[in-house]
Design a protein around this motif. Structure first.
Motif, PDB file in Angstrom:
ATOM      1  N   LEU A  90       0.822  -1.209   0.000  1.00 51.04           N
ATOM      2  CA  LEU A  90       0.000   0.000   0.000  1.00 51.04           C
ATOM      3  C   LEU A  90       0.859   1.264   0.000  1.00 51.04           C
ATOM      4  O   LEU A  90       0.579   2.214  -0.739  1.00 51.04           O
ATOM      5  CB  LEU A  90      -0.915   0.036   1.226  1.00 51.04           C
ATOM      6  N   LYS A  91       1.895   1.284   0.829  1.00 49.02           N
ATOM      7  CA  LYS A  91       2.772   2.461   0.902  1.00 49.02           C
ATOM      8  C   LYS A  91       3.433   2.721  -0.450  1.00 49.02           C
ATOM      9  O   LYS A  91       3.471   3.861  -0.918  1.00 49.02           O
ATOM     10  CB  LYS A  91       3.821   2.280   1.995  1.00 49.02           C
ATOM     11  N   ASP A  92       3.943   1.664  -1.082  1.00 46.23           N
ATOM     12  CA  ASP A  92       4.575   1.813  -2.400  1.00 46.23           C
ATOM     13  C   ASP A  92       3.550   2.260  -3.446  1.00 46.23           C
ATOM     14  O   ASP A  92       3.839   3.111  -4.287  1.00 46.23           O
ATOM     15  CB  ASP A  92       5.229   0.502  -2.848  1.00 46.23           C
ATOM     16  N   TYR A  93       2.370   1.673  -3.388  1.00 45.93           N
ATOM     17  CA  TYR A  93       1.330   2.019  -4.349  1.00 45.93           C
ATOM     18  C   TYR A  93       0.925   3.490  -4.206  1.00 45.93           C
ATOM     19  O   TYR A  93       0.774   4.197  -5.199  1.00 45.93           O
ATOM     20  CB  TYR A  93       0.122   1.089  -4.162  1.00 45.93           C
ATOM     21  N   MET A  94       0.782   3.949  -2.967  1.00 49.87           N
ATOM     22  CA  MET A  94       0.391   5.344  -2.721  1.00 49.87           C
ATOM     23  C   MET A  94       1.470   6.306  -3.227  1.00 49.87           C
ATOM     24  O   MET A  94       1.158   7.376  -3.739  1.00 49.87           O
ATOM     25  CB  MET A  94       0.132   5.603  -1.235  1.00 49.87           C
ATOM     26  N   LYS A  95       2.737   5.929  -3.096  1.00 49.14           N
ATOM     27  CA  LYS A  95       3.837   6.769  -3.580  1.00 49.14           C
ATOM     28  C   LYS A  95       3.760   6.948  -5.102  1.00 49.14           C
ATOM     29  O   LYS A  95       4.179   7.969  -5.629  1.00 49.14           O
ATOM     30  CB  LYS A  95       5.192   6.161  -3.207  1.00 49.14           C
ATOM     31  N   LYS A  96       3.244   5.942  -5.801  1.00 48.48           N
ATOM     32  CA  LYS A  96       3.070   6.039  -7.254  1.00 48.48           C
ATOM     33  C   LYS A  96       1.771   6.757  -7.616  1.00 48.48           C
ATOM     34  O   LYS A  96       1.718   7.499  -8.589  1.00 48.48           O
ATOM     35  CB  LYS A  96       3.027   4.642  -7.894  1.00 48.48           C
ATOM     36  N   LEU A  97       0.724   6.516  -6.822  1.00 47.13           N
ATOM     37  CA  LEU A  97      -0.603   7.021  -7.161  1.00 47.13           C
ATOM     38  C   LEU A  97      -0.730   8.533  -6.950  1.00 47.13           C
ATOM     39  O   LEU A  97      -1.309   9.229  -7.791  1.00 47.13           O
ATOM     40  CB  LEU A  97      -1.669   6.285  -6.354  1.00 47.13           C
ATOM     41  N   ILE A  98      -0.200   9.054  -5.873  1.00 44.43           N
ATOM     42  CA  ILE A  98      -0.378  10.475  -5.563  1.00 44.43           C
ATOM     43  C   ILE A  98       0.218  11.379  -6.654  1.00 44.43           C
ATOM     44  O   ILE A  98      -0.461  12.298  -7.108  1.00 44.43           O
ATOM     45  CB  ILE A  98       0.117  10.799  -4.142  1.00 44.43           C
ATOM     46  N   PRO A  99       1.453  11.138  -7.133  1.00 40.86           N
ATOM     47  CA  PRO A  99       1.946  11.981  -8.237  1.00 40.86           C
ATOM     48  C   PRO A  99       1.084  11.865  -9.504  1.00 40.86           C
ATOM     49  O   PRO A  99       0.870  12.850 -10.215  1.00 40.86           O
ATOM     50  CB  PRO A  99       3.355  11.447  -8.504  1.00 40.86           C
ATOM     51  N   LYS A 100       0.562  10.678  -9.769  1.00 40.60           N
ATOM     52  CA  LYS A 100      -0.312  10.476 -10.925  1.00 40.60           C
ATOM     53  C   LYS A 100      -1.600  11.282 -10.748  1.00 40.60           C
ATOM     54  O   LYS A 100      -2.087  11.903 -11.696  1.00 40.60           O
ATOM     55  CB  LYS A 100      -0.608   8.977 -11.075  1.00 40.60           C
ATOM     56  N   LEU A 101      -2.141  11.282  -9.529  1.00 41.73           N
ATOM     57  CA  LEU A 101      -3.342  12.067  -9.236  1.00 41.73           C
ATOM     58  C   LEU A 101      -3.066  13.561  -9.366  1.00 41.73           C
ATOM     59  O   LEU A 101      -3.907  14.304  -9.888  1.00 41.73           O
ATOM     60  CB  LEU A 101      -3.827  11.790  -7.809  1.00 41.73           C
ATOM     61  N   GLU A 102      -1.920  14.005  -8.865  1.00 48.14           N
ATOM     62  CA  GLU A 102      -1.567  15.426  -8.956  1.00 48.14           C
ATOM     63  C   GLU A 102      -1.524  15.875 -10.413  1.00 48.14           C
ATOM     64  O   GLU A 102      -1.883  16.993 -10.737  1.00 48.14           O
ATOM     65  CB  GLU A 102      -0.221  15.690  -8.269  1.00 48.14           C
TER      66      GLU A 102
END
Length: 172
Positions: A90-102
Motif C-alpha cells: 500500500l505504501k509503495d502504491y500510494m507513492k506512485k498514485l499520488i503523483p499520478k493524481l496530482e
C-alpha cells in the motif's frame, strides 16, 4: 456501459453492470454473485444470445466462481501472507498514485489523502477475511482488488473493493 481499468496496467477490473457503492469517496465496493457457467462464457445481463441459440449435445467444461472475477479475468494473488506485507504494498502504491493524481486530477488529491486512512483502517481490521486480485496481466505493481464475503439478507455475497483513484473510467 462503463469499464473501470487499472490506471497503471490498463487491466479491466470491473464494469458498471454490477451494483456499485462508493465508500468515503475513495473505495468502490462492487457486489458480485457466485455463478456457474460453461467455460469461456461471459455473461452480462442484456448482452447474451438467447438460450435457444445454445449448441446442444456437446460436453463442455463448467467453471464456477465470482462473476466479477470471471467476467473481467481477474487473477487471485497470494502475495500478501500477512498484514505487514500488504501494508508495504500500500505504501509503495500510494507513492506512485499520488503523483499520478496530482497530474491527472489535482482536485482529488486532498480528498484521497483525507479519506484513505480511515477507509483502509476499516478494511485492514478484516484482513484475515480478504482475498486479493490483480488484473489479467497479473502485475502486482498495479491495483490490487480486495474481496470479502458479507452476509446480506441471509445470503453470502462476494464484495470486491477497489481504490477509486487507482482506476480510469471508460465509456462504451
Amino acid at each position: 456501459m462503463r469499464i473501470y481499468k487499472d490506471k497503471f496496467t490498463g487491466d479491466e477490473m470491473f464494469s458498471d453492470t454490477y451494483k456499485i457503492k462508493l465508500i468515503d469517496e475513495v473505495i468502490y465496493e462492487v457486489y458480485g454473485k457466485l455463478v456457474q457457467r460453461k467455460q469461456g462464457d461471459v455473461q452480462i445481463e442484456g448482452f447474451n444470445p438467447s438460450a435457444e441459440d445454445a449448441d446442444e449435445g456437446t460436453e463442455e467444461a463448467v467453471e464456477s466462481g465470482v462473476d466479477i472475477v470471471l467476467n473481467h479475468r481477474l487473477q487471485e494473488t497470494f502475495a500478501f501472507p500477512d498484514k505487514k506485507s500488504y501494508t508495504l504494498y500500500l505504501k509503495d502504491y500510494m507513492k506512485k498514485l499520488i503523483p499520478k493524481l496530482e497530474e491527472d486530477a489535482p482536485d482529488q488529491v486532498e480528498v484521497f489523502k483525507t479519506n484513505i486512512n480511515k477507509a483502509m483502517k476499516d478494511v485492514l481490521s478484516r484482513f484475515k477475511d480478504l482475498q486479493f486480485f490483480t488484473g489479467e496481466s497479473m502485475e502486482i505493481e498495479g491495483l490490487v482488488g480486495l474481496m470479502e464475503y458479507r452476509e446480506i439478507n441471509g445470503e453470502s455475497v462476494p464484495v470486491m473493493m477497489f481504490f477509486k483513484h487507482g482506476l480510469d473510467e471508460e465509456k462504451f
